[in-house]
Design a protein around this motif. Sequence first.
Motif: not given
Length: 488
Positions: A202-228
């Motif tokens: 979203p940061l990249l898109q905010a800079i490139q498009k000049g628009k606010a990007i809101s509430n995009r959801e991502f998941t990743f692994q942290k210590n073997g646990d899925t985090r949202h």
Amino acid sequence: MKTLLTYINPLKRLGIREYSYKFPTLTVLSAVFLNEFYAYVLLRDPEAVGTTAIFVFLLLIIYFAFRDGRKGGFIAVFGTISYYFYIIFTRDYSGDRLIAAVQTTIFLGSAYLFLAWVIGWLKEEIDKLIELEANGRKRLETIFQQLPVGVLISDKDLTVVQSNNKLNEILGIKIPLGFKMGSTMLLKSNHNGGKTKPSDSPLLQAIQKGKAISNREFTFQKNGDTRHVQVSASPIQDRNNDIIAAASIISDITEQKKLETRKDDFVNMASHELKTPLTSIKLYTDIIERKMKQYHDKELENIIEKNQEQIKRLQILVDDLLDVSRIQTGKMTFQKEIFDIQTVIRDTIELTKEAADGHKISFQAGEPIPVFADKFRIYQVLSNLITNAVKYSPEETEIIIKAEKKDKEVIISIRDFGAGIDPSEHEKIFERLYQVFDTADKKSPGFGMGLFISREIIKKHKGRIWVESELKKGSTFYICLPLADNKS
Ligand code: ADP
């Protein structure tokens, strides 16, 4: 050495409002001694003090006014003028020469005082401003670090310039300042069901498009646990509206997601568990209803009828709950066939008529309009919209239903002349469990699931559903479906 330089260099002391009186006093006294030493010992001419007495001491006044404000400047002026009088009285000035010297000293003293006052005052004001800004920055930094969400700020070249501790805690890694985004990912994460690409940021898109990007959801692994996480970003613009940086807010929504899943699992399980006994109750009530007929007992028949109504309501509720969980797990299935949409509209009107309070439901069928859809599901949507039109409009008002071919689509409209819906709610009413009115106001309370289910069904038919409405004037709900020739 460094501390000494910081102590002496007035530029290094900008913003420090600790003004010394010892340092100017000692320096001016030392200058007096050196000047006397220079004149008496080195030059052996006591009269030769004049030039150095003016230039050296003038420099000292400027220096101390700039280093220690008005206090430093005035001390230097006082020391200098005292020294000038000392010179006058130790060099045997007399007559006109004495008067001229005293006059010059008074004139110089006034000029020095004025100079010390102006420079000292300016210096004090600059210090105050710098201190104010530094305090403001410290306050902001404290708030920034205490925020319950992670914050990441990058300049327009996508270099990380600031981040807070909460961000490191959420992501489980320390974000290096100066890290350049856009080519590599900080973390291996997933977005929209696939691996995150740098361009998803979203940061990249905010800079490139000049628009606010809101509430995009991502998941990743942290210590073997899925985090949202939920990420939003906004560009930061300068006065000319040019983008100079962007700020990103990252919130950890893992607990919220877990709770939602637990809640959905519970609703799913409960509705499945309710379905079986409810079907049996309905079956037994039907048998009792049939058997009761031979006794011709009006009172009991009345009770059974009320019973049947309540069972029907429960069945609708349980079916809606099951549909919501089917939608969420992607398990809603469709048996599509080609049929004339107008026949389903007519059948739905027939079936919902008994619930209407004398409403006049009008519909004019024309040439067949074939659609390729799941008949039962389309019936479900129409039934929900017509029931809502009945529920939210006064008795005996009109409900106008139309179906019109337009290009390769059919547009069905259901219009009522009831309560209407405020434009701010037009989108929200299609969300899960969203209701505008207090349940108490309703003739037949619902749970805000009908429009959510309807929208999902229509979406799965590659169609659209929307509302046009004004408060107190009534509402028109539209469904747009592709025609059968157009099936894909
Ligand atoms: P409910 O079971 O509450 O009727 P729906 O999802 O069918 O749930 O509708 C959501 C909300 O939209 C309702 O609670 C009501 O406030 C509003 N709404 C739906 N249809 C109409 C209508 N025809 N006129 C006014 N408001 C309506």
